[in-house]
Design an enzyme around this catalytic site. Sequence first.
Site, mmCIF file in Angstrom:
data_model
loop_
_atom_site.group_PDB
_atom_site.id
_atom_site.type_symbol
_atom_site.label_atom_id
_atom_site.label_comp_id
_atom_site.label_asym_id
_atom_site.label_seq_id
_atom_site.Cartn_x
_atom_site.Cartn_y
_atom_site.Cartn_z
ATOM 1 N N THR A 88 47.814 59.378 66.546
ATOM 2 C CA THR A 88 47.553 57.884 66.735
ATOM 3 C C THR A 88 46.601 57.355 65.733
ATOM 4 O OG1 THR A 88 48.110 57.986 69.046
ATOM 5 C CG2 THR A 88 46.998 56.219 68.474
ATOM 6 N N ARG B 159 57.989 55.208 78.219
ATOM 7 C CA ARG B 159 56.563 55.546 78.732
ATOM 8 C C ARG B 159 55.549 54.679 77.544
ATOM 9 N NH1 ARG B 159 51.941 57.383 75.330
ATOM 10 N NH2 ARG B 159 50.673 58.510 76.687
#
Length: 359
Positions: free
Chosen positions: A203, A231
Amino acid sequence: MSLSRRKLLGTAAVAAAAAKAARAAPAVSRPVAVSSANGMRAVERAVRGMNAGEDPLDAAIAGVNIVEDDPADMTVGYGGVPNEEGVVQLDACVMHGPTARAGAVASLEGVKNPSKVARLVMQTTDHILLVGPGARHFATMNGFPVENLLTEKARKVWLFWKQNLSDNDKWLEPDPAHYDPDVKAFIDEFGWDDLRRPKSGGTIHLSALNARGDLAGCTTTSGLFFKMPGRVGDSPIIGAGCFTDNDVGSAGSTGRGEANILVSGGHLTVEFMRQGKHPRDACLMTLERIARTTKERRLLNAQGRPNFSIAFYAVNKQGQYGGATMYSHGSTGKRRQFAVADASGARKEDTVYLFEGRV
Ligand code: GLY
């Protein structure tokens, strides 16, 4: 370990890390951009843009776009590790300090720059978060091409995970002597010791401050490896993956999104800065809150500490910045770092941390 004992340990660690970091604190300068360690080129680009007069959010997005476009980073954008069905689903959010506005997309398929789509949600709609097919429809209406984001390397890694998932299915486990080189490189990079429970990493969060003291933040990710379809992690959640208050500072996170969502970590970090805490200490205090509120046994190690990695990054309006991680080292034994760029150029600095050791 009892909760109170863990709390004491955490508090001592925060104080010790803060004192150590205070001794080494560099002088502040503006503009400044701070990000996760995978954002060296991103922070450099963001500061260059702000020096040329770019809005801090535009500069932040241009920075993270480099990582979204890079197939070598398998945790963000194009080339990201897919969900359990082999589909790349991306999450991102942006927050603009001067206008106190935000935009986000989640579970976006086929569009490699979710941060740009998030900015358009902010700029051109009355909404903040669009998800799934709605986010994709919005992106195509705005002229974004729909592309296959699953690279060959990511496909091989996903298939390898499936093959190793269970002894009770029809897939045969690959012979360790003949692993595909791409798969082997991935295992080495992310330190998989248990092939059925692979660790996730990556990320990018980037917070930016320009010379006038205006702030912005942006977080973008392909999310947990092999997540369930649909998700959504913390990255597109304003107040968790990112939060920016133009009077105070900007903060964001990488790592286990579920843990961050439970404490609204981006917002909490900014609130700690509002109370006068240095960004570095604010990040550590948020990690301490996460450690204290992690109670499920499956999420704790033998010492009663969180068994997952999570990090926070923050900058305040004055230009002070910091990055903090739950553990000092990653699963491969590498010292945890974050990226920062300012008048002294782009560099990596060691994070402060709550616990010594690897995860
Ligand atoms: N922090 C990224 C995620 O949990 O998806």
